[in-house]
Design a protein around this motif. Structure first.
Motif, PDB file in Angstrom:
ATOM      1  N   MET A  14      46.940   1.308  78.425  1.00 53.86           N
ATOM      2  CA  MET A  14      47.920   1.016  79.470  1.00 53.86           C
ATOM      3  C   MET A  14      47.297   1.033  80.866  1.00 53.86           C
ATOM      4  O   MET A  14      47.748   0.305  81.747  1.00 53.86           O
ATOM      5  N   SER A  15      46.248   1.829  81.059  1.00 58.19           N
ATOM      6  CA  SER A  15      45.593   1.834  82.373  1.00 58.19           C
ATOM      7  C   SER A  15      44.877   0.514  82.637  1.00 58.19           C
ATOM      8  O   SER A  15      44.615   0.161  83.779  1.00 58.19           O
ATOM      9  N   ALA A  16      44.570  -0.216  81.572  1.00 59.54           N
ATOM     10  CA  ALA A  16      43.894  -1.507  81.714  1.00 59.54           C
ATOM     11  C   ALA A  16      44.874  -2.646  81.976  1.00 59.54           C
ATOM     12  O   ALA A  16      44.483  -3.803  82.048  1.00 59.54           O
ATOM     13  N   PHE A  17      46.150  -2.317  82.138  1.00 58.48           N
ATOM     14  CA  PHE A  17      47.188  -3.305  82.415  1.00 58.48           C
ATOM     15  C   PHE A  17      47.658  -3.113  83.852  1.00 58.48           C
ATOM     16  O   PHE A  17      48.541  -2.302  84.120  1.00 58.48           O
ATOM     17  N   PRO A  18      47.050  -3.817  84.813  1.00 53.41           N
ATOM     18  CA  PRO A  18      47.428  -3.635  86.216  1.00 53.41           C
ATOM     19  C   PRO A  18      48.894  -4.000  86.441  1.00 53.41           C
ATOM     20  O   PRO A  18      49.422  -4.934  85.833  1.00 53.41           O
ATOM     21  N   THR A  19      49.524  -3.256  87.316  1.00 49.61           N
ATOM     22  CA  THR A  19      50.936  -3.476  87.597  1.00 49.61           C
ATOM     23  C   THR A  19      51.236  -3.137  89.052  1.00 49.61           C
ATOM     24  O   THR A  19      50.456  -2.463  89.722  1.00 49.61           O
ATOM     25  N   GLY A  20      52.367  -3.605  89.513  1.00 55.46           N
ATOM     26  CA  GLY A  20      52.833  -3.241  90.842  1.00 55.46           C
ATOM     27  C   GLY A  20      53.265  -1.785  90.859  1.00 55.46           C
ATOM     28  O   GLY A  20      53.481  -1.166  89.814  1.00 55.46           O
ATOM     29  N   VAL A  21      53.384  -1.236  92.064  1.00 55.67           N
ATOM     30  CA  VAL A  21      53.750   0.166  92.217  1.00 55.67           C
ATOM     31  C   VAL A  21      55.092   0.251  92.936  1.00 55.67           C
ATOM     32  O   VAL A  21      55.288  -0.373  93.982  1.00 55.67           O
ATOM     33  N   SER A  22      55.988   1.031  92.357  1.00 49.13           N
ATOM     34  CA  SER A  22      57.296   1.234  92.975  1.00 49.13           C
ATOM     35  C   SER A  22      57.600   2.720  93.056  1.00 49.13           C
ATOM     36  O   SER A  22      56.988   3.534  92.359  1.00 49.13           O
ATOM     37  N   VAL A  23      58.542   3.042  93.912  1.00 48.76           N
ATOM     38  CA  VAL A  23      59.112   4.386  93.956  1.00 48.76           C
ATOM     39  C   VAL A  23      60.594   4.214  93.664  1.00 48.76           C
ATOM     40  O   VAL A  23      61.286   3.451  94.350  1.00 48.76           O
ATOM     41  N   ILE A  24      61.055   4.898  92.628  1.00 49.06           N
ATOM     42  CA  ILE A  24      62.461   4.871  92.246  1.00 49.06           C
ATOM     43  C   ILE A  24      63.132   6.037  92.954  1.00 49.06           C
ATOM     44  O   ILE A  24      62.639   7.166  92.901  1.00 49.06           O
ATOM     45  N   THR A  25      64.260   5.775  93.614  1.00 46.67           N
ATOM     46  CA  THR A  25      64.939   6.807  94.384  1.00 46.67           C
ATOM     47  C   THR A  25      66.421   6.850  94.043  1.00 46.67           C
ATOM     48  O   THR A  25      67.014   5.847  93.640  1.00 46.67           O
ATOM     49  N   ALA A  26      67.012   8.028  94.225  1.00 46.47           N
ATOM     50  CA  ALA A  26      68.441   8.214  93.993  1.00 46.47           C
ATOM     51  C   ALA A  26      68.877   9.499  94.703  1.00 46.47           C
ATOM     52  O   ALA A  26      68.039  10.332  95.062  1.00 46.47           O
ATOM     53  N   LEU A  27      70.178   9.649  94.867  1.00 45.39           N
ATOM     54  CA  LEU A  27      70.748  10.868  95.424  1.00 45.39           C
ATOM     55  C   LEU A  27      71.412  11.648  94.303  1.00 45.39           C
ATOM     56  O   LEU A  27      72.110  11.066  93.467  1.00 45.39           O
ATOM     57  N   ASP A  28      71.218  12.982  94.307  1.00 44.86           N
ATOM     58  CA  ASP A  28      71.868  13.795  93.284  1.00 44.86           C
ATOM     59  C   ASP A  28      73.321  14.077  93.667  1.00 44.86           C
ATOM     60  O   ASP A  28      73.817  13.595  94.696  1.00 44.86           O
ATOM     61  N   ALA A  29      74.020  14.869  92.852  1.00 44.49           N
ATOM     62  CA  ALA A  29      75.438  15.151  93.066  1.00 44.49           C
ATOM     63  C   ALA A  29      75.699  15.848  94.397  1.00 44.49           C
ATOM     64  O   ALA A  29      76.796  15.742  94.955  1.00 44.49           O
ATOM     65  N   THR A  39      57.168   7.976  91.729  1.00 45.57           N
ATOM     66  CA  THR A  39      56.369   6.765  91.585  1.00 45.57           C
ATOM     67  C   THR A  39      56.540   6.247  90.164  1.00 45.57           C
ATOM     68  O   THR A  39      56.537   7.017  89.210  1.00 45.57           O
ATOM     69  N   CYS A  40      56.680   4.927  90.056  1.00 45.13           N
ATOM     70  CA  CYS A  40      56.949   4.326  88.758  1.00 45.13           C
ATOM     71  C   CYS A  40      56.227   2.985  88.650  1.00 45.13           C
ATOM     72  O   CYS A  40      56.321   2.149  89.545  1.00 45.13           O
ATOM     73  N   THR A  41      55.486   2.814  87.564  1.00 48.78           N
ATOM     74  CA  THR A  41      54.886   1.512  87.286  1.00 48.78           C
ATOM     75  C   THR A  41      55.548   0.866  86.072  1.00 48.78           C
ATOM     76  O   THR A  41      55.187  -0.242  85.696  1.00 48.78           O
TER      77      THR A  41
END
Length: 168
Positions: free
Chosen positions: A20-35, A43-45
């Motif tokens: 999986m490290s050999a599969f380049p991908t974009g980088v995102s940050v997933i965000t949310a607010l808790d209760a 960080t999420c790829t």
């Protein structure tokens, strides 16, 4: 047909990580607010499109993640696609550093209230949770996209365990 048993072999796990490290991908940050209205992010790829009409995407989040708990609490999340100068945000949100949202500017999104990383993201998608499916130690979260924003910039990439860029 019987499914093959799941391997817990350390060699197999490392081999999978190398693959999986050999599969380049974009980088995102997933965000949310808790209760309680506190921001969470990671960080999420593991991000991909599912459908164009209606616009739908999926992200994969660890079951132990506070971000996943916040996504469940709020019923929505934001995807922040990082630009080439967003490496600092990628590293911050992949760490266990406390109070990450005090270290860089953000604002709540208009539709779901999730944090948008105003300096580090060149594109954002606000999503309402349309489904959630648990697989092993992660949840596949399906998001119906309710708003997008984008400006011209080059995306931050991750592959072979390092950051890079894709310049046009």
């Amino acid at each position: 047909m019987t499914a093959a048993p799941v391997s817990r072999d350390v060699t197999a796990v490392q081999g999978f990580r190398d693959l999986m490290s050999a599969f380049p991908t974009g980088v995102s940050v997933i965000t949310a607010l808790d209760a309680d209205g506190a921001p969470h992010g990671m960080t999420c790829t593991s991000l991909t499109s599912v459908a164009a009409d209606p616009p739908t995407l999926l992200v994969c989040l660890n079951l132990r993640s506070g971000t996943l708990a916040a996504v469940r609490d709020s019923g929505g999340f934001a995807v922040n696609l990082l630009h080439t100068n967003g490496k600092r945000a990628a590293e911050l949100f992949s760490s266990a550093a406390p109070e990450r949202f005090t270290r860089l500017p953000w604002r709540p999104s208009a539709e779901v209230g999730a944090p948008l990383l105003v300096e580090d993201a060149f594109a954002t998608a606000e999503c309402v949770v349309a489904g959630l499916h648990v697989v092993e130690d992660h949840a596949i979260v399906i998001g119906k996209v309710v708003d997008v924003g984008q400006r011209e910039d080059d995306p931050l990439l991750y592959g072979f365990r390092s950051f890079s860029s894709w310049e046009r």
